[in-house]
Design a protein around this motif. Sequence first.
Motif, PDB file in Angstrom:
ATOM      1  N   VAL A   1       0.850  -1.182   0.000  1.00 52.49           N
ATOM      2  CA  VAL A   1       0.000   0.000   0.000  1.00 52.49           C
ATOM      3  C   VAL A   1       0.895   1.245   0.000  1.00 52.49           C
ATOM      4  N   LEU A   2       0.541   2.218  -0.800  1.00 50.99           N
ATOM      5  CA  LEU A   2       1.357   3.426  -0.900  1.00 50.99           C
ATOM      6  C   LEU A   2       1.358   4.172   0.434  1.00 50.99           C
ATOM      7  N   PRO A   3       2.541   4.471   0.981  1.00 48.28           N
ATOM      8  CA  PRO A   3       2.629   5.144   2.300  1.00 48.28           C
ATOM      9  C   PRO A   3       2.506   6.658   2.177  1.00 48.28           C
ATOM     10  N   ILE A   4       1.400   7.136   1.696  1.00 50.43           N
ATOM     11  CA  ILE A   4       1.186   8.572   1.565  1.00 50.43           C
ATOM     12  C   ILE A   4      -0.155   8.924   2.191  1.00 50.43           C
ATOM     13  N   ASP A   5      -0.279  10.184   2.583  1.00 54.02           N
ATOM     14  CA  ASP A   5      -1.519  10.676   3.171  1.00 54.02           C
ATOM     15  C   ASP A   5      -2.334  11.348   2.064  1.00 54.02           C
ATOM     16  N   PRO A   6      -3.383  10.725   1.552  1.00 57.60           N
ATOM     17  CA  PRO A   6      -4.142  11.309   0.434  1.00 57.60           C
ATOM     18  C   PRO A   6      -4.842  12.621   0.784  1.00 57.60           C
ATOM     19  N   ASP A   7      -5.120  12.834   2.074  1.00 61.42           N
ATOM     20  CA  ASP A   7      -5.812  14.060   2.464  1.00 61.42           C
ATOM     21  C   ASP A   7      -4.909  15.295   2.394  1.00 61.42           C
ATOM     22  N   ARG A   8      -3.610  15.098   2.343  1.00 68.68           N
ATOM     23  CA  ARG A   8      -2.673  16.222   2.315  1.00 68.68           C
ATOM     24  C   ARG A   8      -2.143  16.495   0.910  1.00 68.68           C
ATOM     25  N   ILE A   9      -2.634  15.772  -0.087  1.00 68.14           N
ATOM     26  CA  ILE A   9      -2.176  15.940  -1.464  1.00 68.14           C
ATOM     27  C   ILE A   9      -3.312  16.534  -2.279  1.00 68.14           C
ATOM     28  N   ASP A  10      -3.043  17.663  -2.922  1.00 68.06           N
ATOM     29  CA  ASP A  10      -4.093  18.339  -3.676  1.00 68.06           C
ATOM     30  C   ASP A  10      -3.960  18.170  -5.181  1.00 68.06           C
ATOM     31  N   TYR A  11      -2.940  17.463  -5.649  1.00 65.83           N
ATOM     32  CA  TYR A  11      -2.723  17.337  -7.092  1.00 65.83           C
ATOM     33  C   TYR A  11      -3.095  15.948  -7.635  1.00 65.83           C
ATOM     34  N   LEU A  12      -3.848  15.184  -6.875  1.00 62.87           N
ATOM     35  CA  LEU A  12      -4.330  13.874  -7.319  1.00 62.87           C
ATOM     36  C   LEU A  12      -5.852  13.903  -7.420  1.00 62.87           C
ATOM     37  N   PRO A  13      -6.430  13.187  -8.397  1.00 63.65           N
ATOM     38  CA  PRO A  13      -7.899  13.178  -8.523  1.00 63.65           C
ATOM     39  C   PRO A  13      -8.553  12.496  -7.324  1.00 63.65           C
ATOM     40  N   ARG A  14      -9.793  12.839  -7.099  1.00 57.25           N
ATOM     41  CA  ARG A  14     -10.500  12.344  -5.917  1.00 57.25           C
ATOM     42  C   ARG A  14     -10.650  10.828  -5.940  1.00 57.25           C
ATOM     43  N   PHE A  15     -10.960  10.250  -7.098  1.00 57.10           N
ATOM     44  CA  PHE A  15     -11.165   8.791  -7.136  1.00 57.10           C
ATOM     45  C   PHE A  15      -9.881   8.046  -6.793  1.00 57.10           C
ATOM     46  N   TYR A  16      -8.746   8.619  -7.121  1.00 54.91           N
ATOM     47  CA  TYR A  16      -7.474   7.960  -6.811  1.00 54.91           C
ATOM     48  C   TYR A  16      -7.147   8.093  -5.324  1.00 54.91           C
ATOM     49  N   LYS A  17      -7.439   9.251  -4.741  1.00 56.06           N
ATOM     50  CA  LYS A  17      -7.209   9.413  -3.306  1.00 56.06           C
ATOM     51  C   LYS A  17      -8.140   8.505  -2.504  1.00 56.06           C
ATOM     52  N   ASN A  18      -9.365   8.344  -2.960  1.00 52.46           N
ATOM     53  CA  ASN A  18     -10.289   7.421  -2.266  1.00 52.46           C
ATOM     54  C   ASN A  18      -9.784   5.987  -2.336  1.00 52.46           C
ATOM     55  N   ALA A  19      -9.226   5.601  -3.492  1.00 51.95           N
ATOM     56  CA  ALA A  19      -8.692   4.240  -3.629  1.00 51.95           C
ATOM     57  C   ALA A  19      -7.507   4.027  -2.694  1.00 51.95           C
TER      58      ALA A  19
END
Length: 260
Positions: free
Chosen positions: A76-94
């Motif tokens: 699993v990617l060790p990143i915080d999706p809530d702190r990244i604004d340059y990724l699409p929403r469906f990818y951050k949800n995944a």
Amino acid sequence: MQHTLWLQSERALLTLAYHCLVGLQEIHRMGIVHGDFKADNLCIPKQQGREAPEFCQLQLIDFAFSLSRDIPLRFVLPIDPDRIDYLPRFYKNAIRQAQENKQPELIQKVCCAEIDLFSLGMMMEKIMSALLPQGSRDWFNLSRLVMRCKEIGAQKPNALQRWLRKDFAQPTNDMVRDVKQILENLPPLKEAAQIEPTPLQTPLSEVNTPFATPLSTPIATPLAIPLATPLVMPTTAVPVLVKQPLTSPIVVTPRPQKKW
């Protein structure tokens, strides 16, 4: 990549976007998604002696969070999706669901070229906000490109669409073609005007100076360097001998001769 003065024009930003799309097109044709596309992960060399960078030599770097269409994701990617604004929403949800369930295959299911296109739109939007004045003609034309990248990148293709899609890089191919057409329709760059020397208003023969042009190297003379000890002028008047006629004649007395 740093934002500098050479990005303050419509042509420069479109050229940057075009070569970014060409770089993404290469990896998307191999079934690879960068997954962390941003300005910090672009390498653009600059030729020595020139201010403008070589956009045609643009390189993508840092593939730590990249995805592959054919190779399963093992962690699993060790990143915080809530702190990244340059990724699409469906990818951050995944990513968020994969971290909660510890199932990296949930990220693998949404692997598509649209992820990088959305990130490209976000990067261009940030550069425009920092360098271009809002409301100008350049802002309007580039905003349409940014909106299209974000609109295409925000759409999550379903399983059927990904299966029917013949080319994994099809969305990127379409964007490359459109941006290239926009660049070709721009007016050609004006050639640099040749600067002609301005004639002198006064002929050199009439110029009342020792030299017609200033010397590039000063002449080394004893007076060019200040004296270590300043000259001290006398405070009293110096007597001056003035030639005057004699009032009496000069009498010459002969010297007596010695007898040996």
